[in-house]
Scaffold this active site. Structure first.
Site, PDB file in Angstrom:
ATOM      1  N   HIS A 124       0.023   3.244 -10.519  1.00  0.00           N
ATOM      2  CA  HIS A 124      -0.913   3.694  -9.471  1.00  0.00           C
ATOM      3  C   HIS A 124      -0.141   4.509  -8.426  1.00  0.00           C
ATOM      4  O   HIS A 124      -0.012   4.111  -7.249  1.00  0.00           O
ATOM      5  CB  HIS A 124      -1.535   2.450  -8.839  1.00  0.00           C
ATOM      6  CG  HIS A 124      -2.712   2.677  -7.948  1.00  0.00           C
ATOM      7  ND1 HIS A 124      -2.704   3.547  -6.886  1.00  0.00           N
ATOM      8  CD2 HIS A 124      -3.946   2.118  -7.967  1.00  0.00           C
ATOM      9  CE1 HIS A 124      -3.888   3.499  -6.281  1.00  0.00           C
ATOM     10  NE2 HIS A 124      -4.652   2.642  -6.919  1.00  0.00           N
ATOM     11  N   ASP A 129     -12.702   9.735  -6.467  1.00  0.00           N
ATOM     12  CA  ASP A 129     -12.287   8.554  -7.233  1.00  0.00           C
ATOM     13  C   ASP A 129     -12.748   8.783  -8.676  1.00  0.00           C
ATOM     14  O   ASP A 129     -13.912   8.560  -9.000  1.00  0.00           O
ATOM     15  CB  ASP A 129     -12.938   7.296  -6.616  1.00  0.00           C
ATOM     16  CG  ASP A 129     -12.297   6.008  -7.113  1.00  0.00           C
ATOM     17  OD1 ASP A 129     -11.479   6.075  -8.049  1.00  0.00           O
ATOM     18  OD2 ASP A 129     -12.635   4.941  -6.563  1.00  0.00           O
ATOM     19  N   ARG A 141       0.844  -1.212   0.000  1.00  0.00           N
ATOM     20  CA  ARG A 141       0.000   0.000   0.000  1.00  0.00           C
ATOM     21  C   ARG A 141       0.871   1.250   0.000  1.00  0.00           C
ATOM     22  O   ARG A 141       1.493   1.590   1.015  1.00  0.00           O
ATOM     23  CB  ARG A 141      -0.905   0.001   1.228  1.00  0.00           C
ATOM     24  CG  ARG A 141      -1.733   1.252   1.392  1.00  0.00           C
ATOM     25  CD  ARG A 141      -2.876   1.373   0.426  1.00  0.00           C
ATOM     26  NE  ARG A 141      -3.893   0.366   0.674  1.00  0.00           N
ATOM     27  CZ  ARG A 141      -4.846   0.046  -0.207  1.00  0.00           C
ATOM     28  NH1 ARG A 141      -4.922   0.677  -1.376  1.00  0.00           N
ATOM     29  NH2 ARG A 141      -5.730  -0.893   0.070  1.00  0.00           N
ATOM     30  N   ARG A 197       0.883  -6.794  -9.602  1.00  0.00           N
ATOM     31  CA  ARG A 197       1.390  -6.236  -8.341  1.00  0.00           C
ATOM     32  C   ARG A 197       1.563  -7.314  -7.265  1.00  0.00           C
ATOM     33  O   ARG A 197       2.022  -7.010  -6.167  1.00  0.00           O
ATOM     34  CB  ARG A 197       0.496  -5.095  -7.837  1.00  0.00           C
ATOM     35  CG  ARG A 197      -0.921  -5.473  -7.475  1.00  0.00           C
ATOM     36  CD  ARG A 197      -1.714  -4.279  -6.942  1.00  0.00           C
ATOM     37  NE  ARG A 197      -3.084  -4.630  -6.613  1.00  0.00           N
ATOM     38  CZ  ARG A 197      -3.912  -3.866  -5.907  1.00  0.00           C
ATOM     39  NH1 ARG A 197      -3.499  -2.680  -5.471  1.00  0.00           N
ATOM     40  NH2 ARG A 197      -5.141  -4.241  -5.660  1.00  0.00           N
ATOM     41  N   GLU A 203      -2.811   8.722 -10.957  1.00  0.00           N
ATOM     42  CA  GLU A 203      -2.392   7.476 -11.612  1.00  0.00           C
ATOM     43  C   GLU A 203      -2.383   7.668 -13.131  1.00  0.00           C
ATOM     44  O   GLU A 203      -3.279   8.311 -13.671  1.00  0.00           O
ATOM     45  CB  GLU A 203      -3.354   6.359 -11.213  1.00  0.00           C
ATOM     46  CG  GLU A 203      -3.558   6.262  -9.707  1.00  0.00           C
ATOM     47  CD  GLU A 203      -4.753   5.407  -9.308  1.00  0.00           C
ATOM     48  OE1 GLU A 203      -5.066   4.442 -10.029  1.00  0.00           O
ATOM     49  OE2 GLU A 203      -5.384   5.699  -8.289  1.00  0.00           O
TER      50      GLU A 203
HETATM   51  C1  BG6 Z   1      -7.904   3.299  -7.319  1.00  0.00           C
HETATM   52  C2  BG6 Z   1      -9.352   3.041  -7.615  1.00  0.00           C
HETATM   53  O1  BG6 Z   1      -7.172   3.273  -8.498  1.00  0.00           O
HETATM   54  O2  BG6 Z   1      -7.399   2.285  -6.446  1.00  0.00           O
HETATM   55  C3  BG6 Z   1     -10.142   2.975  -6.315  1.00  0.00           C
HETATM   56  O3  BG6 Z   1      -9.847   4.080  -8.451  1.00  0.00           O
HETATM   57  C4  BG6 Z   1      -9.530   1.940  -5.388  1.00  0.00           C
HETATM   58  O4  BG6 Z   1     -11.506   2.673  -6.596  1.00  0.00           O
HETATM   59  C5  BG6 Z   1      -8.047   2.261  -5.199  1.00  0.00           C
HETATM   60  O5  BG6 Z   1     -10.215   1.950  -4.157  1.00  0.00           O
HETATM   61  C6  BG6 Z   1      -7.298   1.300  -4.288  1.00  0.00           C
HETATM   62  O6  BG6 Z   1      -7.423   0.000  -4.706  1.00  0.00           O
HETATM   63  P1  BG6 Z   1      -6.742  -1.170  -3.889  1.00  0.00           P
HETATM   64  O7  BG6 Z   1      -7.117  -2.457  -4.550  1.00  0.00           O
HETATM   65  O8  BG6 Z   1      -5.255  -0.937  -3.938  1.00  0.00           O
HETATM   66  O9  BG6 Z   1      -7.281  -1.063  -2.480  1.00  0.00           O
END
Ligand code: BG6
Length: 295
Positions: free
Chosen positions: A163, A208, A73, A95, A267
């Site tokens: 991302h 979002d 994360r 990932r 992103e």
């Molecule tokens: C973003 C999405 O790219 O990633 C969101 O637009 C999502 O909707 C976010 O919540 C995080 O995703 P994840 O799978 O890493 O929790």
């Protein structure tokens, strides 16, 4: 892995070594005259990029998992071959895989370039035969390129995305430029299509959004840290802007309740109706370059 020793000046300005990262996952550490960076093989995931005497460019959650079965994360997850939850796992499998370091070379006007590859996978109903390589160049800027090659005899339809999670001083103080006039899907409003009306976008609630058909450079203006983060890209028609805000942050186990205040995702990729249909034998390239400037 081969090491090209052609740029002696870059070599002196740059130190690269392997290290055990969190939970013993292998990571590559790069220290250059201008910056430092860390790259985990798990997900080919850049978790750190920081210029000397500046706050980090990338944000990392203090609660991130470092588990081979889970995504990291923060930093820059590689989203491929699909974006979101239209298939399992969420945001694709790239990932979650251990990538391989294929090559490391010293480069002019930079420091070091790493070439990583996703281990070959058997073709399946989900994906035809393909190869995926990631180039990461660390120096005054952080540059990344994801190259997907379709080695099958059919079209390969996929989404890809860097991302990127950015570190900001205070979410209520920053603004985002470069998206005015662009049509976006508002995921927080039943995926309604809207047109961005703001020159400087402020974040004051869960956000979002998938901005479509845009290759524009985006900047994050951060007055408290007196800097701009510039997000330049090519081979990308979508820009996603995400901040989970209070309730969603609380629902995510790997995200601190207050951490939404210090981060913002901008992103760069090709998602939703910008997904790529790659003919047999062809390659696609998604490029991103991150730099910081004064205000
Ligand atoms: C973003 C999405 O790219 O990633 C969101 O637009 C999502 O909707 C976010 O919540 C995080 O995703 P994840 O799978 O890493 O929790």
């Amino acid at each position: 892995m081969s090491l090209t020793r052609s740029q002696s000046k870059s070599e002196t300005l740059c130190r690269v070594f392997f290290s055990e990262g969190n939970n013993d996952l292998p990571k590559i550490v790069v220290n250059s005259a201008w910056s430092s960076a860390e790259i985990y093989l798990h997900g080919a995931h850049v978790t750190h990029f920081q210029k000397k005497n500046e706050p980090p460019v990338l944000w990392m959650s203090q609660l991130s998992n470092f588990d081979p079965k889970k995504p990291i994360r923060g930093g820059i997850p590689i989203i491929f071959p699909w974006f979101g939850g239209r298939k399992e796992p969420m945001h694709g499998f790239a990932r979650l895989q251990a990538w391989e370091l294929l090559e490391m070379s010293y480069v002019l006007d930079g420091c070091v370039q790493l070439r990583l590859g996703l281990p070959e996978m058997a073709p399946s109903a989900t994906v035809p035969a393909f190869s995926a390589e990631l180039f990461v160049t660390v120096g005054k800027t952080l540059a990344m390129e994801l190259v997907i090659t379709n080695s099958s005899k059919e079209n390969f339809v996929f989404e890809d995305c860097f991302h990127s999670y950015f570190a900001v001083s205070d979410i209520s103080a920053i603004s985002i430029t470069g998206l005015k006039g662009i049509t976006y899907i508002d995921t927080c409003d039943n995926r309604a299509q809207k047109v961005e009306s703001e020159e400087e976008i402020k974040i004051a609630a869960e956000t979002d959004r998938i901005y479509l058909n845009t290759s524009s450079t985006v900047e994050i203006l951060d007055p408290k840290w007196q800097r701009r983060i510039r997000v330049e890209k090519s081979g990308s028609l979508s820009t996603v802007v995400w901040n989970p805000w209070i309730a969603k942050a609380q629902r995510m186990s790997d995200f601190g309740d207050e951490e939404y205040l210090q981060m913002l995702c901008v992103e760069s990729g090709n998602v939703a109706e910008n997904m790529i249909s790659l003919p047999p034998g062809k390659s696609s390239s998604l490029r991103l370059e991150l730099s910081t400037l004064g205000l």
